[in-house]
Design a protein around this motif. Structure first.
Motif, short mmCIF file in Angstrom:
data_model
loop_
_atom_site.label_atom_id
_atom_site.label_comp_id
_atom_site.label_asym_id
_atom_site.label_seq_id
_atom_site.Cartn_x
_atom_site.Cartn_y
_atom_site.Cartn_z
N LEU A 5 41.73 -10.67 -30.18
CA LEU A 5 41.82 -9.56 -29.34
C LEU A 5 40.62 -8.80 -29.26
N SER A 6 40.39 -8.25 -27.90
CA SER A 6 39.34 -7.46 -27.70
C SER A 6 39.54 -5.81 -27.80
N TYR A 7 38.68 -5.23 -28.16
CA TYR A 7 39.24 -3.74 -28.33
C TYR A 7 37.80 -2.93 -27.67
N ALA A 8 38.22 -1.74 -27.15
CA ALA A 8 36.92 -0.93 -26.37
C ALA A 8 37.24 0.47 -26.62
N PHE A 9 36.50 1.24 -26.53
CA PHE A 9 36.44 2.67 -26.50
C PHE A 9 36.58 3.50 -25.13
N SER A 10 37.44 4.53 -25.20
CA SER A 10 37.64 5.21 -23.83
C SER A 10 36.10 5.74 -23.44
N PRO A 11 35.65 5.63 -22.29
CA PRO A 11 34.53 6.07 -21.77
C PRO A 11 34.09 7.66 -21.67
N LEU A 12 35.48 8.07 -21.99
CA LEU A 12 35.36 9.68 -22.12
C LEU A 12 35.14 10.35 -23.51
N ASP A 13 35.10 9.32 -24.48
CA ASP A 13 35.08 9.71 -25.84
C ASP A 13 33.71 10.27 -26.15
N LYS A 14 32.72 9.99 -25.36
CA LYS A 14 31.12 10.23 -25.81
C LYS A 14 31.09 11.84 -26.02
N SER A 15 32.00 12.59 -25.21
CA SER A 15 31.63 14.15 -25.43
C SER A 15 32.34 14.77 -26.46
N LEU A 16 32.78 13.93 -27.58
CA LEU A 16 33.34 14.52 -28.64
C LEU A 16 32.31 14.73 -29.82
N GLY A 17 31.10 14.08 -29.69
CA GLY A 17 30.22 14.26 -30.69
C GLY A 17 30.22 13.47 -31.86
N ILE A 18 30.96 12.39 -31.87
CA ILE A 18 31.15 11.60 -32.99
C ILE A 18 30.03 10.60 -32.97
N GLU A 30 28.23 7.46 -32.46
CA GLU A 30 28.81 6.18 -31.96
C GLU A 30 28.39 4.93 -32.79
N PHE A 31 27.36 5.06 -33.41
CA PHE A 31 26.72 3.83 -34.22
C PHE A 31 28.07 3.77 -35.65
N GLN A 32 28.17 4.87 -36.19
CA GLN A 32 29.06 5.20 -37.22
C GLN A 32 30.60 4.62 -36.84
N LEU A 33 30.77 5.20 -35.59
CA LEU A 33 32.25 5.04 -35.12
C LEU A 33 32.42 3.45 -35.05
N ARG A 34 31.55 2.79 -34.36
CA ARG A 34 31.81 1.32 -34.08
C ARG A 34 31.78 0.71 -35.19
N THR A 35 31.08 0.96 -36.27
CA THR A 35 31.01 0.29 -37.50
C THR A 35 32.26 0.55 -38.35
N LEU A 36 32.74 1.76 -38.22
CA LEU A 36 34.00 2.08 -39.12
C LEU A 36 35.21 1.17 -38.26
N LEU A 37 35.21 1.15 -37.12
CA LEU A 37 36.13 0.24 -36.46
C LEU A 37 36.26 -1.11 -36.86
N ALA A 38 35.02 -1.47 -36.98
CA ALA A 38 34.79 -3.07 -37.34
C ALA A 38 35.42 -3.36 -38.66
N VAL A 98 42.97 -4.16 -26.95
CA VAL A 98 43.32 -3.02 -27.48
C VAL A 98 42.36 -1.91 -27.11
N LYS A 99 42.81 -0.78 -26.47
CA LYS A 99 42.04 0.49 -25.84
C LYS A 99 42.34 1.60 -26.75
N ILE A 100 41.32 2.10 -27.36
CA ILE A 100 40.97 3.22 -28.07
C ILE A 100 40.51 4.61 -27.70
N GLY A 101 41.23 5.59 -27.81
CA GLY A 101 40.65 6.85 -27.38
C GLY A 101 41.16 8.22 -27.96
N PHE A 102 40.26 9.02 -27.98
CA PHE A 102 40.61 10.57 -28.31
C PHE A 102 41.24 11.37 -27.26
N PHE A 103 42.27 11.82 -27.43
CA PHE A 103 42.95 12.89 -26.39
C PHE A 103 43.57 14.09 -27.10
#
Length: 349
Positions: free
Chosen positions: A159-172, A174-182, A207-212
């Protein structure tokens, strides 16, 4: 070409340093629910709405019962055929509260004692526990599945997974987030023959992951801090949503001053279980238990979590059976590395 060995070394060092955070963690890293005061109602919109309901029972008419009914209905304890809510604590509410208490091993009184109110107001996953009260989770029931036991088909086990392109505005970060998800995906893939690969193609990802925040188009609105933390949909939907208004922590040890911090990796590990087809468990120690307290880290799969996943997909032939041992260093390293590759880290370097 001469730069490749140096780049590889940098990646290995970065990945191994991040992998080390996943070793041998206990079920309850910070503080277990049992250590919390029974009288406390957690902050948040729901906790505020329920503050006047201590010891409410059938026959009472108290402000806040309407919010209680909405809560019980959203998680399957009260029929969705009921639409006109009032603050009357009637027989249907009493029956729904008893069902709720039975599901989570609380004294089955039908009254809103402090213990029941504390449970109701504890931050939790937004996925329903029952379907209009028709599929009761017995007190000693272990893992559960979504209605109809959906799962990813045999032809779809990578299964492939990706983050919503809108999430970059949250200030999280990205490197840590990707490693955490892995790491979170790897916890499941090490016990079942399903693998997960990061991709930049959000639209085609399984799998589509997003913050809303609030209403976000799936009829399951978020309610702000310390309410519903996230939710995910069963196979083969693949949507995994997180409440953007929570005080998310990527490292609770570093965020010591954040008293309402929610451990992001714990929630992601739980929601991935839903993506695979698991429902909620009534066992408090499991990853698939729907509640979690602030400043709590709960990422290790229990025997019950593993048994549920393996009932759906079978056993990973490389799984050794150890639950609390450190991750298989090589397999986790390559999982993290794959996520970073998809991010284009080599290009950035």
């Amino acid at each position: 070409m001469e730069r490749m060995p140096l780049i590889s070394c940098i990646l290995i060092i970065l990945s191994l340093s991040l992998i080390s955070t996943g070793k041998g963690e206990r079920f309850w890293k910070i503080s277990p629910p049992e250590a919390q005061p029974a009288e406390r109602l957690w902050r948040g919109k729901l906790g505020e709405a329920l503050t006047g309901l201590v010891n409410a029972r059938k026959g009472n008419s108290v402000k806040g019962v309407t919010e209680l009914k909405k809560y019980l209905q959203s998680f399957g304890y009260l029929s969705h055929e009921i639409h006109n809510f009032t603050d009357s604590y009637d027989a249907r509410v009493e029956s729904a509260v008893k069902l709720y208490q039975r599901s989570f091993g609380l004294p089955e009184t039908g009254n809103l004692d402090a213990q029941t109110l504390t449970q109701i107001s504890t931050p939790r996953c937004g996925v329903a526990d029952l379907i209009d009260g028709s599929s009761v989770t017995p007190r000693l029931k272990h893992f559960t599945f979504f209605h109809g036991t959906p799962r990813w088909p045999r032809r779809k086990r990578n299964l492939s997974y990706a983050f919503s392109p809108l999430d970059k505005s949250l200030g999280i970060d990205e490197f840590q987030l990707r490693t955490l998800l892995a790491r979170a995906f790897h916890r499941w893939s090490r016990v079942i023959p399903v693998t997960f690969t990061a991709t930049e193609d959000f639209e085609s990802a399984d799998v589509k992951i997003g913050f809303f925040s609030g209403n976000h188009g799936d009829s399951q609105a978020f309610d702000g801090p310390l309410g519903t933390l996230g939710h995910a949909f069963c196979p083969q939907n693949g949507r995994l949503h997180l409440d953007a208004e929570e005080q998310w922590s990527l490292n609770l040890e570093e965020d010591k001053a954040a008293i309402d911090a929610i451990d992001l990796e714990s929630i992601c590990t739980h929601e991935i279980g839903h993506v695979l087809g698991l429902g909620h468990s009534s066992l408090k120690t499991t990853v698939m238990y729907p509640f979690i307290h602030p400043r709590t880290r709960k990422v290790d799969l229990t025997a019950d979590d593993v048994s549920g996943a393996q009932a759906l997909y079978g056993i990973n032939p490389h799984y050794s059976g150890g639950l609390h041992q450190a991750f298989d260093g090589f397999s986790l390293f390559f999982a993290v590395l794959s996520s970073l590759f998809s991010w284009g880290l080599f290009i950035l370097l």
